[in-house]
Design a protein around this motif. Structure first.
Motif, PDB file in Angstrom:
ATOM      1  N   LYS A 239       1.009  -1.361   0.125  1.00  0.00           N
ATOM      2  CA  LYS A 239      -0.003  -0.047   0.095  1.00  0.00           C
ATOM      3  C   LYS A 239       0.891   1.180  -0.017  1.00  0.00           C
ATOM      4  O   LYS A 239       0.219   2.281  -0.255  1.00  0.00           O
ATOM      5  CB  LYS A 239      -1.008  -0.092   1.227  1.00  0.00           C
ATOM      6  N   GLY A 240       2.178   1.094   0.199  1.00  0.00           N
ATOM      7  CA  GLY A 240       3.006   2.350   0.093  1.00  0.00           C
ATOM      8  C   GLY A 240       3.491   2.860   1.404  1.00  0.00           C
ATOM      9  O   GLY A 240       2.937   2.543   2.539  1.00  0.00           O
ATOM     10  N   ILE A 241       4.281   4.288   0.991  1.00  0.00           N
ATOM     11  CA  ILE A 241       4.948   4.782   2.135  1.00  0.00           C
ATOM     12  C   ILE A 241       4.347   6.288   2.234  1.00  0.00           C
ATOM     13  O   ILE A 241       4.362   6.686   1.124  1.00  0.00           O
ATOM     14  CB  ILE A 241       6.401   4.749   1.924  1.00  0.00           C
ATOM     15  N   ASP A 247      16.052   8.221   2.180  1.00  0.00           N
ATOM     16  CA  ASP A 247      16.361   6.828   1.639  1.00  0.00           C
ATOM     17  C   ASP A 247      15.152   6.043   1.109  1.00  0.00           C
ATOM     18  O   ASP A 247      15.218   4.848   0.809  1.00  0.00           O
ATOM     19  CB  ASP A 247      16.829   6.117   2.733  1.00  0.00           C
ATOM     20  N   GLY A 248      13.894   6.773   1.207  1.00  0.00           N
ATOM     21  CA  GLY A 248      12.639   6.301   0.541  1.00  0.00           C
ATOM     22  C   GLY A 248      11.807   5.385   1.372  1.00  0.00           C
ATOM     23  O   GLY A 248      10.711   4.815   1.375  1.00  0.00           O
ATOM     24  N   SER A 249      12.489   5.371   2.909  1.00  0.00           N
ATOM     25  CA  SER A 249      11.685   5.032   3.757  1.00  0.00           C
ATOM     26  C   SER A 249      10.488   5.792   4.818  1.00  0.00           C
ATOM     27  O   SER A 249      11.160   6.925   4.627  1.00  0.00           O
ATOM     28  CB  SER A 249      12.465   4.020   4.893  1.00  0.00           C
ATOM     29  N   GLY A 250       9.699   5.358   5.473  1.00  0.00           N
ATOM     30  CA  GLY A 250       8.958   6.240   6.197  1.00  0.00           C
ATOM     31  C   GLY A 250       7.441   5.602   7.007  1.00  0.00           C
ATOM     32  O   GLY A 250       7.540   4.343   6.817  1.00  0.00           O
ATOM     33  N   LYS A 251       6.768   6.432   7.313  1.00  0.00           N
ATOM     34  CA  LYS A 251       5.440   5.858   7.887  1.00  0.00           C
ATOM     35  C   LYS A 251       4.595   5.121   6.927  1.00  0.00           C
ATOM     36  O   LYS A 251       4.569   5.626   5.875  1.00  0.00           O
ATOM     37  CB  LYS A 251       4.752   6.824   8.507  1.00  0.00           C
ATOM     38  N   PRO A 252       4.340   3.801   7.070  1.00  0.00           N
ATOM     39  CA  PRO A 252       3.313   3.091   6.452  1.00  0.00           C
ATOM     40  C   PRO A 252       2.037   4.025   6.138  1.00  0.00           C
ATOM     41  O   PRO A 252       1.713   4.446   6.914  1.00  0.00           O
ATOM     42  CB  PRO A 252       3.032   1.953   6.974  1.00  0.00           C
ATOM     43  N   LYS A 253       1.485   3.922   4.731  1.00  0.00           N
ATOM     44  CA  LYS A 253       0.349   4.342   4.484  1.00  0.00           C
ATOM     45  C   LYS A 253      -0.774   3.793   5.392  1.00  0.00           C
ATOM     46  O   LYS A 253      -1.888   4.359   5.786  1.00  0.00           O
ATOM     47  CB  LYS A 253       0.039   4.473   3.154  1.00  0.00           C
ATOM     48  N   VAL A 254      -0.711   2.462   5.519  1.00  0.00           N
ATOM     49  CA  VAL A 254      -1.694   1.805   6.231  1.00  0.00           C
ATOM     50  C   VAL A 254      -1.135   1.648   7.728  1.00  0.00           C
ATOM     51  O   VAL A 254      -0.208   1.115   7.934  1.00  0.00           O
ATOM     52  CB  VAL A 254      -1.954   0.339   5.744  1.00  0.00           C
ATOM     53  N   ALA A 255      -1.957   2.489   8.388  1.00  0.00           N
ATOM     54  CA  ALA A 255      -1.542   2.428  10.108  1.00  0.00           C
ATOM     55  C   ALA A 255      -1.401   0.963  10.607  1.00  0.00           C
ATOM     56  O   ALA A 255      -2.262   0.409  10.429  1.00  0.00           O
ATOM     57  CB  ALA A 255      -2.408   3.224  10.690  1.00  0.00           C
ATOM     58  N   THR A 256      -0.307   0.694  11.265  1.00  0.00           N
ATOM     59  CA  THR A 256      -0.145  -0.884  11.529  1.00  0.00           C
ATOM     60  C   THR A 256       0.172  -0.743  13.061  1.00  0.00           C
ATOM     61  O   THR A 256       1.218  -0.273  13.517  1.00  0.00           O
ATOM     62  CB  THR A 256       1.277  -1.248  10.940  1.00  0.00           C
ATOM     63  N   GLU A 257      -0.594  -1.352  13.739  1.00  0.00           N
ATOM     64  CA  GLU A 257      -0.386  -1.671  15.193  1.00  0.00           C
ATOM     65  C   GLU A 257      -0.263  -2.935  15.476  1.00  0.00           C
ATOM     66  O   GLU A 257      -1.069  -4.096  15.003  1.00  0.00           O
ATOM     67  CB  GLU A 257      -1.616  -1.070  15.944  1.00  0.00           C
ATOM     68  N   ILE A 258       0.514  -3.311  16.561  1.00  0.00           N
ATOM     69  CA  ILE A 258       0.629  -4.669  17.187  1.00  0.00           C
ATOM     70  C   ILE A 258      -0.515  -4.811  17.930  1.00  0.00           C
ATOM     71  O   ILE A 258      -0.636  -4.297  19.064  1.00  0.00           O
ATOM     72  CB  ILE A 258       1.913  -4.870  17.765  1.00  0.00           C
ATOM     73  N   THR A 259      -1.466  -5.756  17.791  1.00  0.00           N
ATOM     74  CA  THR A 259      -2.678  -5.959  18.531  1.00  0.00           C
ATOM     75  C   THR A 259      -2.633  -7.583  19.387  1.00  0.00           C
ATOM     76  O   THR A 259      -3.439  -7.534  20.174  1.00  0.00           O
ATOM     77  CB  THR A 259      -3.868  -6.151  17.599  1.00  0.00           C
ATOM     78  N   GLY A 260      -1.681  -8.102  19.386  1.00  0.00           N
ATOM     79  CA  GLY A 260      -1.426  -9.379  19.977  1.00  0.00           C
ATOM     80  C   GLY A 260       0.053  -9.993  19.709  1.00  0.00           C
ATOM     81  O   GLY A 260       0.349  -9.970  18.531  1.00  0.00           O
TER      82      GLY A 260
END
Length: 267
Positions: A239-241, A247-260
């Motif tokens: 889904k992209g950055i 360097d081309g890295s950054g926050k994911p466009k899809v917010a990603t949380e550890i839920t378990g």
């Protein structure tokens, strides 16, 4: 697997909570003082003076890639470097030299099977086991995504969810580091700052074969993803950055949380 002593578990959870709450303000002041303008900023600004680390990522071994003289930052938290272990580091005996298996759930519907190597990375595996048991990771985010030629990973586990904070300790040594700087698809490795003893709670999942400059010391390989990686790529990586850095890295466009997260010694 939960600790057997409920009161001890409660005290540990309270300690971790207080550490996560208090460190945000200290990290903010430290960033102002050291002219570090935010997590994920990947420009070298007197990094050696401030204790921050800029690690070069080599893409020379990747198909279709050419060597780059310009530096690109590898997976690393923004915590200041330390000369040695600090805080109450979990005992490396926790891993018992064994293989540990479990799950890491992201956004409630991405279920990754994971395996930790307590023989090749006893200290790092013990830390990860301890953090998972204490539910430290639940509710934290994966704040950084890289997905360019020869450079593919999702970085997770900072206490403050933005690349800063820890659980009150930093540790070393580096363990099970690839001598050629090649991190295979599915690898789980520990992020760090400038020194081998600056590993904390952050880790990164390699989503495709990645080469990182081994001359910087490399990163501890603590384990691997055994299942579910294609689901992670389909739902997050592809889904992209958002707001990619130099360097081309950054926050994911899809917010990603550890839920378990779960972990148990392999029988």
């Amino acid at each position: 697997m939960a600790p057997k002593n409920p009161s001890r578990e409660a005290r540990e959870r309270l300690r971790l909570y207080q550490a996560r709450q208090g460190l945000h303000e200290r990290q903010r002041r430290r960033r102002v003082r050291d002219n570090v303008v935010g997590a994920g900023v990947l420009v070298l600004v007197a990094a050696l003076a401030t204790g921050s680390q800029l690690v070069h990522a080599s893409t020379s071994g990747a198909a279709g890639a050419s060597p780059s003289a310009s530096s690109t930052a590898s997976p690393t938290p923004s915590a200041s470097a330390t000369a040695g272990n600090t805080g109450d580091v979990p005992s490396k005996g926790i891993a018992k030299g064994a293989t540990w298996t479990g799950t890491l759930t992201l956004n409630k519907d991405i279920r990754l099977g994971i395996e930790l190597d307590g023989a090749k990375a006893p200290q790092a595996a013990s830390v990860e086991i301890d953090l998972i048991r204490k539910q430290f990771y639940e509710g934290t985010t994966c704040h950084r995504l890289a997905d360019s030629t020869g450079f593919h990973f999702l970085q997770c586990g900072s206490a403050n969810g933005d690349g800063t904070g820890d659980a009150g300790f930093q540790y070393g040594p580096l363990e099970n580091v690839p001598s050629d700087g090649t991190y295979a698809k599915g690898t789980i490795a520990i992020a760090r700052g400038a020194t081998p003893s600056s590993q904390t709670t952050q880790f990164f999942i390699v989503t495709d074969d990645t080469t990182l400059d081994p001359s910087t010391g490399g990163y501890t390989v603590v384990g691997k993803v055994t299942s579910g990686l294609s689901d992670l790529v389909a739902k997050v990586t592809s889904k992209g950055i958002a707001d990619a850095g130099s360097d081309g890295s950054g926050k994911p466009k899809v917010a990603t949380e550890i839920t378990g997260a779960t972990i148990a010694q392999q029988k």
